[in-house]
Design a protein around this motif. Structure first.
Motif, short mmCIF file in Angstrom:
data_model
loop_
_atom_site.label_atom_id
_atom_site.label_comp_id
_atom_site.label_asym_id
_atom_site.label_seq_id
_atom_site.Cartn_x
_atom_site.Cartn_y
_atom_site.Cartn_z
N ASN A 70 2.29 5.61 7.17
CA ASN A 70 1.08 5.21 6.46
C ASN A 70 -0.06 5.09 7.48
N SER A 87 -4.39 -3.94 -1.34
CA SER A 87 -3.44 -2.84 -1.10
C SER A 87 -3.56 -1.72 -2.12
N ARG A 119 0.81 1.59 -4.31
CA ARG A 119 -0.62 1.82 -4.54
C ARG A 119 -0.84 2.49 -5.89
N ASP A 144 0.83 -1.20 0.00
CA ASP A 144 0.00 0.00 0.00
C ASP A 144 0.87 1.26 0.00
#
Length: 484
Positions: free
Chosen positions: A324, A199, A172, A168
């Motif tokens: 994140n 993800s 992404r 991710d």
């Protein structure tokens, strides 16, 4: 399904919940129970009796007017309701990292540190030197970097989460190139393509199931490529006509096209297993030394610690991963951190790790140790009264388990047990219902006990369980004869 008159009569004669609650109020065994437990025990007792009447009317008795019998049933059911759902088991299967039985057992050092941290306040997110808020990752980051050679590190709640978080963060909306032969399923139907899709990364397969070349990756790279991913097939192996790209080749290719390279090791390993007579398994240190930007692996498989997903690699990528928003949802808790830190500290001295971490101790156990344990167990079983129990020493193979070392057979020796008048499946079900449950395996209608995964203090538990089995099964047979 039509109900007979006898069944209807038996159903009508079942007492009501309120009546049984009133009876229970006068029984000293049930008086201390919380109301919710008592009511649940009564309802489940009645439900079992209704089911017996409807499904097995021939075995249904008519003693329900007997308040003593009903109260005895409720007392027994209440003890089941009160018991913990998560129970200690005795693993006699020979599968060291047994996923269904909780994977790795913790070292005593990890247990002690876990208890201390769980029972008190701690500096989980408090920097004691600076006197201000700190990061929970600092508890293990320095240790992971020291042991792996990485620049930075962190831990989340499991390896699937680690893979999800890294993809991710790093890819992404971008394509992730991976060999078709590495699209593994990691257990419980969780698959790398599914994790990748969740993800937000875009899967781009290259090569074939058994052969993938460097040119396959090169030809797949485009402006939409965000990451090169290598997944170690730790839970299966492709043999024969095969080809795979090395870590060094992947790193060189990534640098050529300015693309990060990530490796999912799955069952992470910090020790050269070949030194202990086992087949080679990639180490985290080797992946870091090869220049891989981010490496993920599990804490509760070959590492022998608690469930955790460990991420090590270059600082530039780890800094992004830590910030994140998903990181908070996947973060590791204080008890897991405590057990993980203590486990990692043992790896500072490999000899200490091998002797103190149960997973490693079981994997590296030699035949004399296994024979000694098997012989002591056999002596205890043969000393039981009667002549219904037959115990036979056998050679067998243990397994690493936990999605690791799929081709490795660990030569072992154990016991094959037979009980006159009982099938192996009956033996297995009886021992599984023991307190604590004893889990073995069945081969050729014999119940097998593998001492590789047994502790010395568990041998008497098995002997006691077989003694109960012999007594219980004898009583059952006697009663059934009397009925005739």
């Amino acid at each position: 399904m039509s109900i007979s008159e006898k069944q209807q009569e038996l159903l009508r004669r079942l007492p009501g919940v309120d009546h049984l609650i009133h009876l229970a109020e006068n029984d000293p065994r049930l008086q201390p129970l919380p109301k919710s437990v008592l009511v649940r025990a009564i309802r489940e007792t009645l439900a079992e009796l209704r089911r017996q009447i409807l499904e097995q009317p021939a075995t249904a008795d008519d003693r329900w007017d007997d308040s003593f019998d009903m109260i005895a049933r409720i007392v027994q059911k209440a003890s089941v309701v009160q018991a913990y759902n998560l129970k200690r088991t005795v693993n006699a299967t020979g599968v060291v990292v047994h996923t269904n039985l909780g994977r790795s057992c913790l070292a005593r050092e990890a247990i002690d540190h876990l208890v201390q941290i769980a029972s008190c306040y701690s500096n989980l997110e408090f920097d004691l030197k600076a006197g201000r808020r700190g990061s929970r990752y600092s508890a293990v980051e320095d240790l992971l970097c020291e042991l792996s050679g990485a620049e930075a590190a962190m831990a989340v709640n499991n390896n699937a989460a680690a893979v999800l978080l890294c993809l991710d963060t790093m890819a992404r909306g971008k394509e992730v190139i991976i060999s078709r032969g590495e699209l593994v399923e990691i257990g419980g139907s969780f698959r790398i393509p599914d994790v990748m899709a969740r993800s937000g990364a875009i899967l781009k397969e290259v090569g074939t199931t058994n052969r993938t070349h460097l040119r396959d990756y090169q030809q797949a790279i485009s402006n939409d490529t965000g990451l090169l991913l290598k997944v170690h097939t730790s839970n299966y192996s492709i043999v024969g006509f095969t080809a795979a790209v090395t870590l060094e080749q992947m790193v060189t290719l990534g640098r050529q096209f300015n693309l990060p390279v990530m490796e999912d090791l799955g069952s992470g390993n910090l020790i050269d297993l070949t030194r202990y007579g086992l087949t080679a398994e990639p180490t985290v240190q080797a992946s870091v030394a090869a220049g891989i930007d981010v490496v993920t692996f599990s804490g509760d498989k070959l590492l022998g610690g608690p469930q955790a997903g460990l991420i090590v690699g270059k600082t530039a990528f780890l800094d992004r991963i830590k910030t994140n928003p998903l990181t908070r949802a996947l973060r590791i808790d204080k008890m897991t951190l405590a057990a993980l830190e203590a486990t990692l500290r043992l790896y500072r001295d490999e000899r200490q790790a091998v002797s103190r971490i149960p997973t490693l101790r079981m994997l590296f156990a030699r035949r004399p140790e296994l024979e000694g344990r098997a012989n002591r167990l056999a002596e205890g079983l043969r000393a039981l009264p009667g002549d219904r129990l037959a115990v036979e020493p056998i050679d067998l193979s243990s397994r690493a388990g936990g999605g690791a070392l799929p081709l490795l057979d660990l030569p072992s020796c154990g016991l094959a047990v037979r009980v006159q008048g009982l099938s192996a499946s009956r033996i297995e079900s009886h021992l599984r219902a023991n307190t604590p449950p004893i889990i073995g395996r069945i081969e050729n209608d014999r119940f097998i006990l593998d001492p590789r995964t047994l502790r010395d203090d568990e041998l008497q538990l098995i002997v006691d369980a077989f003694e109960h089995l012999l007594t219980h099964s004898t009583t059952t047979q006697t009663n059934s004869h009397g009925d005739h």
